[in-house]
Design an enzyme around this catalytic site. Structure first.
Site, PDB file in Angstrom:
ATOM      1  N   CYS A 116       0.812  -1.230   0.000  1.00  0.00           N
ATOM      2  CA  CYS A 116       0.000   0.000   0.000  1.00  0.00           C
ATOM      3  C   CYS A 116       0.839   1.272   0.000  1.00  0.00           C
ATOM      4  CB  CYS A 116      -0.952  -0.004   1.190  1.00  0.00           C
ATOM      5  SG  CYS A 116      -2.259  -1.225   1.002  1.00  0.00           S
ATOM      6  N   HIS A 256      -3.271   7.437   2.889  1.00  0.00           N
ATOM      7  CA  HIS A 256      -3.724   6.167   2.328  1.00  0.00           C
ATOM      8  C   HIS A 256      -5.078   5.781   2.938  1.00  0.00           C
ATOM      9  CE1 HIS A 256      -3.846   2.140   0.894  1.00  0.00           C
ATOM     10  NE2 HIS A 256      -3.667   1.597   2.081  1.00  0.00           N
ATOM     11  N   ASN A 286     -10.202   0.394   0.025  1.00  0.00           N
ATOM     12  CA  ASN A 286      -8.740   0.433  -0.066  1.00  0.00           C
ATOM     13  C   ASN A 286      -8.312  -0.066  -1.452  1.00  0.00           C
ATOM     14  OD1 ASN A 286      -5.996   0.087   0.134  1.00  0.00           O
ATOM     15  ND2 ASN A 286      -6.050  -1.049   2.066  1.00  0.00           N
TER      16      ASN A 286
HETATM   17  O1  UT7 Z   1      -3.770  -0.947   3.516  1.00  0.00           O
HETATM   18  C1  UT7 Z   1      -2.968  -1.906   4.116  1.00  0.00           C
HETATM   19  C2  UT7 Z   1      -3.065  -1.843   5.554  1.00  0.00           C
HETATM   20  N1  UT7 Z   1      -4.313  -2.385   6.033  1.00  0.00           N
HETATM   21  C3  UT7 Z   1      -4.934  -1.785   7.022  1.00  0.00           C
HETATM   22  O2  UT7 Z   1      -4.508  -0.737   7.439  1.00  0.00           O
HETATM   23  C4  UT7 Z   1      -6.124  -2.471   7.646  1.00  0.00           C
HETATM   24  C5  UT7 Z   1      -5.976  -2.461   9.141  1.00  0.00           C
HETATM   25  N2  UT7 Z   1      -7.015  -3.173   9.871  1.00  0.00           N
HETATM   26  C6  UT7 Z   1      -8.301  -2.760   9.909  1.00  0.00           C
HETATM   27  O3  UT7 Z   1      -8.673  -1.834   9.241  1.00  0.00           O
HETATM   28  C7  UT7 Z   1      -9.236  -3.439  10.886  1.00  0.00           C
HETATM   29  O4  UT7 Z   1      -8.490  -4.251  11.755  1.00  0.00           O
HETATM   30  C8  UT7 Z   1     -10.361  -4.270  10.226  1.00  0.00           C
HETATM   31  C9  UT7 Z   1     -11.342  -3.367   9.530  1.00  0.00           C
HETATM   32  C10 UT7 Z   1      -9.749  -5.258   9.248  1.00  0.00           C
HETATM   33  C11 UT7 Z   1     -11.123  -5.029  11.307  1.00  0.00           C
HETATM   34  O5  UT7 Z   1     -11.637  -4.121  12.272  1.00  0.00           O
HETATM   35  P1  UT7 Z   1     -11.409  -4.370  13.828  1.00  0.00           P
HETATM   36  O6  UT7 Z   1     -12.065  -3.251  14.528  1.00  0.00           O
HETATM   37  O7  UT7 Z   1      -9.942  -4.560  14.063  1.00  0.00           O
HETATM   38  O8  UT7 Z   1     -12.227  -5.690  14.073  1.00  0.00           O
HETATM   39  P2  UT7 Z   1     -11.744  -7.081  14.674  1.00  0.00           P
HETATM   40  O9  UT7 Z   1     -10.957  -7.843  13.663  1.00  0.00           O
HETATM   41  O10 UT7 Z   1     -11.126  -6.849  16.025  1.00  0.00           O
HETATM   42  O11 UT7 Z   1     -13.109  -7.792  14.920  1.00  0.00           O
HETATM   43  C12 UT7 Z   1     -14.066  -7.320  15.881  1.00  0.00           C
HETATM   44  C13 UT7 Z   1     -15.296  -8.183  15.808  1.00  0.00           C
HETATM   45  C14 UT7 Z   1     -14.968  -9.672  15.885  1.00  0.00           C
HETATM   46  O12 UT7 Z   1     -16.026 -10.318  16.567  1.00  0.00           O
HETATM   47  P3  UT7 Z   1     -15.884 -10.677  18.131  1.00  0.00           P
HETATM   48  O13 UT7 Z   1     -14.688 -11.576  18.212  1.00  0.00           O
HETATM   49  O14 UT7 Z   1     -15.696  -9.385  18.840  1.00  0.00           O
HETATM   50  O15 UT7 Z   1     -17.174 -11.359  18.425  1.00  0.00           O
HETATM   51  C15 UT7 Z   1     -14.991 -10.115  14.450  1.00  0.00           C
HETATM   52  O16 UT7 Z   1     -15.292 -11.477  14.302  1.00  0.00           O
HETATM   53  O17 UT7 Z   1     -15.955  -7.991  14.562  1.00  0.00           O
HETATM   54  C16 UT7 Z   1     -16.067  -9.246  13.870  1.00  0.00           C
HETATM   55  N3  UT7 Z   1     -15.911  -8.996  12.436  1.00  0.00           N
HETATM   56  C17 UT7 Z   1     -16.910  -8.650  11.626  1.00  0.00           C
HETATM   57  N4  UT7 Z   1     -18.236  -8.499  11.848  1.00  0.00           N
HETATM   58  C18 UT7 Z   1     -18.989  -8.130  10.790  1.00  0.00           C
HETATM   59  C19 UT7 Z   1     -14.751  -9.016  11.728  1.00  0.00           C
HETATM   60  N5  UT7 Z   1     -15.004  -8.701  10.445  1.00  0.00           N
HETATM   61  C20 UT7 Z   1     -16.338  -8.482  10.358  1.00  0.00           C
HETATM   62  C21 UT7 Z   1     -17.189  -8.107   9.308  1.00  0.00           C
HETATM   63  N6  UT7 Z   1     -18.494  -7.936   9.570  1.00  0.00           N
HETATM   64  N7  UT7 Z   1     -16.733  -7.891   8.050  1.00  0.00           N
END
Ligand code: UT7
Length: 332
Positions: A116, A256, A286
Site C-alpha cells: 500500500c 492512504h 482500499n
Molecule cells: O492498507 C494496508 C493496511 N491495512 C490496514 O490498514 C487495515 C488495518 N485493519 C483494519 O482496518 C481493521 O483491523 C479491520 C477493519 C480489518 C477489522 O476491524 P477491527 O475493529 O480490528 O475488528 P476485529 O478484527 O477486532 O473484529 C471485531 C469483531 C470480531 O467479533 P468478536 O470476536 O468481537 O465477536 C470479528 O469477528 O468484529 C467481527 N468482524 C466482523 N463483523 C462483521 C470481523 N469482520 C467483520 C465483518 N463484519 N466484516
C-alpha cells in the site's frame, strides 16, 4: 544543491463501473452495513469484472485520462512507473505494456512494488529522477486490481479492498514547488500479518493450496491496524516537525485510504481539522496503490498553487512513510 524540485503537473484517474456495495456484501458474507461503516468508513468499492482485464487496463485508462485532459504528448514521456501490488502477470512488466499502449514509445518503464506504500515510494523515485536532471517527464501510475486475490468468502478482507487507478505526471519546477521532504520506512518483521502466502516464489500454488484458498490475501487486521495507527502518525508528525510546520501551515492531509479510523488517528495526532483531511474511502475502499492519486483527482479543483500537502501511507511488508509536498498549480 539542485535548484530543481519535482512537481505534479497533471492528473488522471479511472475506476471500474461495477459498484460492490455494503448491501451486496451482506448477501455474500456474514457482515452488515453498520459494522463496515463504523469500523472502516467504507460504503462501496469498485470491482473490475471483465475477464482478461487487469491492472494495466486501469493504468492505461487513468493515463489516457491524464493525457487527454492536459494535452500531453505521450512521446515526450521519459519514464513510466506503475506502482502496484497486483501486476498483470509474472515475469512481464505491467509498466512496459502500459507505456506502449498509451503511446509512450520513447519511455523506459518498470513496476514498483511496496504494497500500500507503492505510490508513496513511487513519488520519491519519480522526484529523484527529475531532480537528477536526467529526465523531464515521469509518469507515475498507481493501479491495483485487488479483487484478483481477495477471497469473497473472507469477511476480514473482502469488505476492505477495491480496484482502481490514478496517474500523475512529474516535471521539473523552478519555483521550489513539489516534493520538499520525505521520511520513508520499512520493517520486514511485519510481513506475516498481511500477505498472500502462496503464488509467489517461496510457495508456488499447487492443487491442494489452491483448494484451501491459500493464494488469497490474509490479514491479521488488529495487528496491522495498530502498526498503521502508530507508524503513519509517527512519520507524519516527524516530517512536519523537521520542516517547522504546524497544523495551520498544512492545507491537506493526503493519507492512504485503508480505514477511516487510521486516517482520523493520524489527523488527530497533528491536530488537523476534518475539513483538511482528504477522504474518499466511502466510495472506493482500499485500492492499495491507487488511493493517493484517486484522492488528488477527487480534490483537484480545491487545490491551490503553494498549498502544503502531507502525504502518508502504511502497508504490507510493513512499509510506510510521509512526504511533505507543495502543490504547483491552480485548477487548470
Ligand atoms: O492498507 C494496508 C493496511 N491495512 C490496514 O490498514 C487495515 C488495518 N485493519 C483494519 O482496518 C481493521 O483491523 C479491520 C477493519 C480489518 C477489522 O476491524 P477491527 O475493529 O480490528 O475488528 P476485529 O478484527 O477486532 O473484529 C471485531 C469483531 C470480531 O467479533 P468478536 O470476536 O468481537 O465477536 C470479528 O469477528 O468484529 C467481527 N468482524 C466482523 N463483523 C462483521 C470481523 N469482520 C467483520 C465483518 N463484519 N466484516
Amino acid at each position: 544543491m539542485s535548484n530543481i524540485t519535482a512537481a505534479i503537473t497533471a492528473l488522471g484517474a479511472y475506476v471500474p463501473e461495477f459498484v460492490l456495495t455494503n448491501q451486496l456484501l451482506e448477501t455474500m458474507v456474514d457482515t452488515n452495513d453498520e459494522w463496515i461503516t463504523t469500523r472502516t468508513g467504507i460504503k462501496e468499492r469498485r470491482i473490475l469484472k471483465e475477464e482478461g482485464k487487469g491492472t494495466s487496463f486501469m493504468a492505461i485508462k487513468a493515463s489516457e485520462d491524464l493525457i487527454k485532459k492536459y494535452n500531453i504528448d505521450p512521446k515526450e514521456i521519459d519514464l513510466v512507473i506503475v506502482a502496484t501490488a497486483t501486476p498483470d502477470m509474472k515475469a512481464a512488466s505491467t509498466a512496459a505494456y502500459t507505456a506502449t499502449q498509451i503511446g509512450a514509445v520513447n519511455a523506459f518503464s518498470f513496476d514498483l512494488e511496496a504494497a500500500c506504500s507503492s505510490f508513496l515510494y513511487g513519488m520519491s523515485v519519480a522526484s529523484a529522477y527529475i531532480q537528477s536532471k536526467k529526465y523531464k517527464k515521469v509518469l507515475l501510475i498507481g493501479s491495483d486490481k485487488n479483487s484478483s486475490f481477495i477471497n469473497y468468502k473472507d469477511r476480514a478482507t473482502c469488505i476492505i479492498f477495491g480496484d482502481g487507478a490514478g496517474a500523475v505526471l512529474f516535471e521539473p519546477n523552478y519555483e521550489g514547488l513539489g516534493l520538499q521532504d520525505e521520511l520513508l520506512r520499512s520493517d520486514g518483521s511485519g510481513r506475516e500479518f498481511l500477505q498472500a502466502t502462496y503464488g509467489g516464489s517461496s510457495y508456488p500454488i499447487n492443487e491442494s493450496t489452491y483448494a484451501e484458498g491459500k493464494h488469497y490475501v490474509f490479514q491479521d487486521g488488529k495487528t496491522v491496524f495498530k502498526n498503521a495507527v502508530f507508524n503513519m502518525a509517527d512519520v507524519t508528525e516527524k516530517v512536519m516537525k523537521r520542516n517547522h510546520l504546524t497544523n495551520s501551515d498544512v492545507s491537506w492531509l493526503v493519507a492512504h485510504q485503508a480505514n477511516k479510523r487510521i486516517i482520523d488517528a493520524t489527523a488527530n495526532r497533528i491536530n488537523l481539522e476534518e475539513e483538511k483531511v482528504m477522504m474518499n474511502i466511502q466510495k472506493y475502499g482500499n485500492t492499495t496503490s491507487a488511493t493517493l492519486p484517486l484522492l488528488l483527482n477527487d480534490y483537484e479543483s480545491q487545490l491551490k498553487k503553494g498549498d502544503n500537502l502531507i502525504f502518508a501511507a502504511f502497508g504490507g511488508g510493513f512499509t510506510w512513510g510521509a512526504i511533505y509536498f507543495k502543490w504547483a498549480y491552480n485548477n487548470k
